[in-house]
Design an enzyme around this catalytic site. Structure first.
Site, short mmCIF file in Angstrom:
data_model
loop_
_atom_site.label_atom_id
_atom_site.label_comp_id
_atom_site.label_asym_id
_atom_site.label_seq_id
_atom_site.Cartn_x
_atom_site.Cartn_y
_atom_site.Cartn_z
N ARG A 229 0.88 -1.15 0.07
CA ARG A 229 -0.01 -0.12 0.04
C ARG A 229 0.93 1.26 0.07
NH1 ARG A 229 -3.44 -2.81 -1.30
NH2 ARG A 229 -5.47 -3.08 -0.40
N GLU A 258 -4.19 7.51 -4.55
CA GLU A 258 -4.51 6.85 -5.74
C GLU A 258 -5.77 7.71 -6.33
OE1 GLU A 258 -4.39 2.38 -5.56
OE2 GLU A 258 -2.50 2.40 -4.74
N HIS A 276 -1.45 0.15 -9.97
CA HIS A 276 -2.34 -0.61 -8.88
C HIS A 276 -2.64 -1.80 -9.78
CE1 HIS A 276 -4.09 -1.20 -4.69
NE2 HIS A 276 -3.85 -2.22 -5.21
P1 NAP Z 1 -0.23 -11.59 4.97
O1 NAP Z 1 -0.15 -12.89 4.67
O2 NAP Z 1 -1.09 -11.05 6.35
O3 NAP Z 1 1.16 -11.10 4.93
C1 NAP Z 1 1.48 -9.75 5.80
C2 NAP Z 1 2.89 -9.90 6.49
O4 NAP Z 1 3.23 -8.55 6.55
C3 NAP Z 1 2.86 -10.83 7.39
O5 NAP Z 1 4.15 -11.53 7.16
C4 NAP Z 1 3.05 -9.89 8.78
O6 NAP Z 1 4.24 -10.62 9.78
C5 NAP Z 1 3.97 -8.46 8.08
N1 NAP Z 1 3.65 -7.50 8.99
C6 NAP Z 1 2.21 -7.11 9.55
N2 NAP Z 1 2.44 -5.95 9.79
C7 NAP Z 1 3.67 -5.54 9.80
C8 NAP Z 1 4.41 -4.71 10.51
N3 NAP Z 1 4.00 -3.59 11.51
N4 NAP Z 1 5.90 -4.63 10.38
C9 NAP Z 1 6.54 -5.72 9.72
N5 NAP Z 1 5.93 -6.51 9.35
C10 NAP Z 1 4.56 -6.75 9.34
O7 NAP Z 1 -0.83 -10.71 3.64
P2 NAP Z 1 -0.50 -10.80 2.23
O8 NAP Z 1 -1.94 -11.71 1.92
O9 NAP Z 1 0.77 -11.59 1.97
O10 NAP Z 1 -0.99 -9.45 1.64
C11 NAP Z 1 0.04 -8.38 2.09
C12 NAP Z 1 -0.52 -7.18 1.52
O11 NAP Z 1 -0.52 -6.82 0.01
C13 NAP Z 1 -2.04 -6.72 1.44
O12 NAP Z 1 -2.58 -6.39 2.88
C14 NAP Z 1 -2.47 -5.63 0.46
O13 NAP Z 1 -2.24 -4.49 1.02
C15 NAP Z 1 -1.30 -6.05 -0.34
N6 NAP Z 1 -1.83 -6.43 -1.86
C16 NAP Z 1 -1.69 -5.59 -2.74
C17 NAP Z 1 -1.99 -5.96 -4.06
C18 NAP Z 1 -1.84 -5.16 -5.35
O14 NAP Z 1 -2.67 -4.97 -6.21
N7 NAP Z 1 -0.63 -4.33 -5.35
C19 NAP Z 1 -2.69 -7.08 -4.37
C20 NAP Z 1 -3.06 -7.95 -3.22
C21 NAP Z 1 -2.44 -7.48 -1.87
P3 NAP Z 1 3.87 -10.34 11.22
O15 NAP Z 1 2.33 -10.32 11.49
O16 NAP Z 1 4.71 -11.26 12.01
O17 NAP Z 1 4.34 -8.86 11.59
#
Ligand code: NAP
Length: 309
Positions: A229, A258, A276
């Site tokens: 994000r 955005e 995006h």
């Molecule tokens: P996920 O499985 O929940 O993984 C998120 C990771 O971030 C976890 O390993 C978590 O570990 C870590 N994290 C969370 N808060 C943190 C913090 N404050 N400091 C450091 N690490 C932190 O999520 P995901 O499914 O991979 O998706 C991740 C993100 O990608 C989504 O939330 C979305 O915003 C983004 N996304 C973008 C697109 C796009 O079109 N560009 C598409 C899909 C998703 P810990 O909890 O151990 O910290």
């Protein structure tokens, strides 16, 4: 028929299927105030997306609301705490988009290093044979830092093995049984990395996590990639780090406001800008739609979400 408030348009196919199965109130096609004044008492489900969100104020206005189904994995613009207070479950669409978002992250990384978008512009502008494109940088064997080794981050790390890259990551806590080295400090991870990919969630907990000191640690040869994000990166600090040459380059799919992109970035040859499109493939968008429908049906038939946040 369940009365559903839909907060924004998804694909034609999705909108048609939803409307065939339920009574759908598409808020963007109406005077929102008038629609809510007439129907708020009847609405049982909100269908939304990571883009359209769902505010606490809206949740409060819907006394019979039972569920919120969202398209996309990120749910930072949905007030999940407000929903929880009322016992209203929220579903998202995780996992089905991991591969496409990871592919795009890696594509951005390679594009930044090998200047593919810049070289494409160079050819189209008729410069081949007339001017010299500067050399790019090798990808293979380099150091990849991942901020957020979750579902998408892990898929990015897997892709790096084909490039024989070293991988380290930063989460709030180390992952049990994980082969990649954990960095407790994001700053130290940035200092170690040639490429730093941001793949953690957005929202208040991660706002401006990648700040000026982190970018300075990544350094004048380092490249920052963001598929998470816009809010996770201090955007004005990013612009000035690139302007000053304190950061080597950036590949961005997401931005703070955005669809606005900071104008200074448009002029920079060492920056790749995407609108995006992390999950934007036919296959993945269909899988996301199907998962939203599966959540909705499961909730209406059994009172259970399949992928609740
Ligand atoms: P996920 O499985 O929940 O993984 C998120 C990771 O971030 C976890 O390993 C978590 O570990 C870590 N994290 C969370 N808060 C943190 C913090 N404050 N400091 C450091 N690490 C932190 O999520 P995901 O499914 O991979 O998706 C991740 C993100 O990608 C989504 O939330 C979305 O915003 C983004 N996304 C973008 C697109 C796009 O079109 N560009 C598409 C899909 C998703 P810990 O909890 O151990 O910290």
């Amino acid at each position: 028929m369940t009365c559903i408030l839909q907060l924004g348009p998804l694909s034609e196919r999705f909108n048609r299927t939803l409307a065939a199965e339920h009574e759908v109130l598409p808020i963007w096609q109406a005077d929102a105030e008038a629609l809510l004044a007439e129907h708020a008492q009847r609405i049982e489900v909100v269908v939304t997306s990571a883009r359209f969100g769902c505010s606490a104020a809206l949740i409060e206005r819907l006394p019979r609301l039972r569920a919120i189904c969202s398209f996309g994995v990120g749910y930072d613009p949905i007030d999940v705490a407000a929903a929880r207070t009322r016992g209203i479950p929220v579903s998202n669409t995780p996992d089905v988009l991991n591969d496409c978002v990871a592919d795009l992250a890696f594509g951005l990384l390679i594009d930044c290093a090998r200047q593919m978008s810049r070289a494409d512009r160079f050819v189209r502008d008729g410069n081949w044979g007339r001017a010299q494109l500067p050399l790019g940088h090798r990808v293979s064997g380099k150091r990849l830092g991942i901020l957020g080794l979750g579902r998408i981050g892990a898929a990015i790390a897997r892709r790096s093995s084909g490039f024989e890259m070293q991988v380290r990551y930063h989460n709030r806590r180390p992952l049990a049984g994980c082969d990649y080295a954990y960095e407790a400090s994001l700053h130290e991870l940035a200092r170690w990395s040639d490429f730093l990919i941001v793949a953690c969630p957005g929202g208040e907990n991660t706002r401006n996590l990648v700040d000026r000191p982190v970018m300075d640690a990544l350094g004048s040869q380092g490249v920052l990639i963001n598929v998470s994000r816009g809010s996770v990166i201090d955007e004005p600090a990013l612009v000035s780090a690139l302007q000053d040459g304190r950061l080597g380059g950036a590949g961005l799919d997401v931005y703070v406001h955005e669809p606005q992109v900071p104008p200074a970035l448009l002029e920079m040859p060492n920056v790749v800008l995407l609108p995006h499109i992390g999950s934007a493939t036919e296959e993945t968008r269909l899988a996301m739609e199907e998962l939203l429908f599966d959540n909705l049906r499961s909730f209406l038939e059994r009172g259970e979400m399949l992928t609740a946040v």
